[in-house]
Design an enzyme around this catalytic site. Structure first.
Site, short mmCIF file in Angstrom:
data_model
loop_
_atom_site.label_atom_id
_atom_site.label_comp_id
_atom_site.label_asym_id
_atom_site.label_seq_id
_atom_site.Cartn_x
_atom_site.Cartn_y
_atom_site.Cartn_z
N LYS A 87 64.40 115.87 168.30
CA LYS A 87 65.09 114.77 168.95
C LYS A 87 66.58 114.81 168.80
O LYS A 87 67.12 114.67 167.64
CB LYS A 87 64.53 113.55 168.16
CG LYS A 87 64.99 112.23 168.60
CD LYS A 87 64.86 111.09 168.11
CE LYS A 87 65.87 109.95 168.40
NZ LYS A 87 65.51 108.79 167.44
N GLY B 290 68.61 100.17 166.12
CA GLY B 290 68.59 99.07 164.91
C GLY B 290 69.03 97.80 165.37
O GLY B 290 68.95 96.86 164.52
N ALA C 78 64.73 103.16 170.98
CA ALA C 78 66.03 102.53 170.11
C ALA C 78 66.14 101.12 171.09
O ALA C 78 65.89 100.97 172.23
CB ALA C 78 67.42 103.17 170.37
N GLY C 79 66.30 99.99 169.85
CA GLY C 79 66.67 98.42 170.51
C GLY C 79 65.46 97.74 170.46
O GLY C 79 65.49 96.69 170.65
#
Lengths: 68, 275
Positions: free
Chosen positions: B116, B177, B203-204
């Site tokens: 990743k 985060g 993400a998010g």
């Protein structure tokens, strides 16, 4: 005779002739799947036993942890 | 916590049946779960194991850190027992050079060429640095890595990453985060149209509806960590995410109805009595 080098950001003195394998043995009790970088390059596991540390080397001894 | 365990056991068979009909191929490997889980931020290995099992994930991200700060081999034993594949990340890297070296170290440590790829611009926003990211992606693809690239929601950058050979493009919904969800659904849908490799919303995500939206927009999978690991009840949230990803995927396949300005009766007006 000892040599001065940096391991994981801290200055250390090690016996002249210390190998990467010996350093890993010293530092990674309780850890599996360790990786080592020396002066910005990977030291493959297959070379640990034959790679002697040199004065001024910068070593990073790394192990798996949780991450996102 | 006991309730979580019962929930998982009760629902698992039905979910597995649905998942089996809709597999997901990434880097030549087939997965029945479309939820990729980050492992950072959990209080104990026991919770880690229950979260992984509750989520149904088959792929989890891990990191490399200096040995003094690392988790120890017990964490790997838990993940091995859960039967999940490991996806090393390059979290914290700010240059292509750092990211490439971290990926190479991870390949050595984890014996996988999957990575990743994360190259961030600064510590405050953790937003991807597009220039360094492209550089690192090209180098790692050339070095034989299967690169899953964490990127912004820019469809053009996503296309460029796919063009250089990334195995998946992983746009953020909002900063890592932040729990702000998907700030630009239009871009995510557009990016999905732009590339032929899998698109993973990464993400998010803050809660289950964010994960469902990602799948409804056509994403192939969702990668999340904080939304589960920092939830008050992580095991329960892991199950919520599993069901949200499933529900969103099913809804995407089923085809949502068009949005309309005015009502359209679902009860026929034919035969309406005059009262």
């Amino acid at each position: 005779m000892t040599i001065s080098l940096t391991v994981n950001g801290s200055p250390v003195e090690l016996a002249d002739g210390t190998t990467v394998a010996a350093l890993v043995e010293q530092r990674t009790s309780g850890h599996d799947r360790v990786a080592v970088a020396r002066n910005g390059d990977v030291v493959p596991r297959s070379s640990w036993a034959t790679t002697e540390l040199a004065p001024g080397d910068r070593l990073e001894v790394l192990a798996p942890t949780a991450g996102g | 916590m006991q309730k979580d365990r019962e929930l998982t056991e009760e629902l698992a068979p039905a979910l597995e049946q649905e998942e089996a009909t809709d597999p997901f191929t990434l880097g030549g490997e087939t997965f029945t779960s479309r939820l990729i889980l980050g492992t950072g931020g959990l209080p104990s290995l026991d919770v880690l194991e229950r979260v992984v099992r509750s989520s149904g994930t088959q792929l989890v991200t891990v990191a490399l850190r200096r040995v003094e700060a690392a988790a120890g081999s017990a964490m790997l034993e838990v993940l091995s027992r859960c039967g999940v594949r490991l996806l090393p990340n390059t979290a914290g890297c700010q240059t292509a050079r750092e990211a490439v070296l971290t990926a190479q170290l991870s390949r050595e440590a984890f014996e996988t060429d999957w990575v990743k790829l994360e190259v961030i611009g600064d510590d405050r926003t953790l937003l991807p640095d597009a220039v360094e990211l492209m550089d690192a992606a090209e180098q790692l693809v050339a070095d034989g890595f299967t690169v899953l690239a964490y990127t912004t929601d820019d469809p053009i950058l996503g296309r460029r990453l796919a063009d250089v050979g990334c195995a998946a493009v992983m746009p953020l919904g909002s900063p890592i985060g932040s729990g702000l969800g998907i700030r630009n659904p239009y871009n995510i849908a557009l990016l999905r149209e732009e590339v032929s490799v899998p698109v993973v919303l990464d993400a998010g995500i803050g809660t289950a509806s964010d994960a469902a939206l990602a799948m409804e927009l056509g994403c192939d999978a969702v990668l999340l960590a904080s939304a589960v690991t920092r939830a008050r009840e992580p095991v329960q949230m892991a199950l919520a995410m599993r069901q949200a990803v499933e529900g969103g995927r099913l809804a995407h396949g089923a085809g949502r109805i068009p949005r309309r300005w005015l009502a359209e009766a679902s009860t026929s007006m034919q035969g309406l009595p005059e009262l």
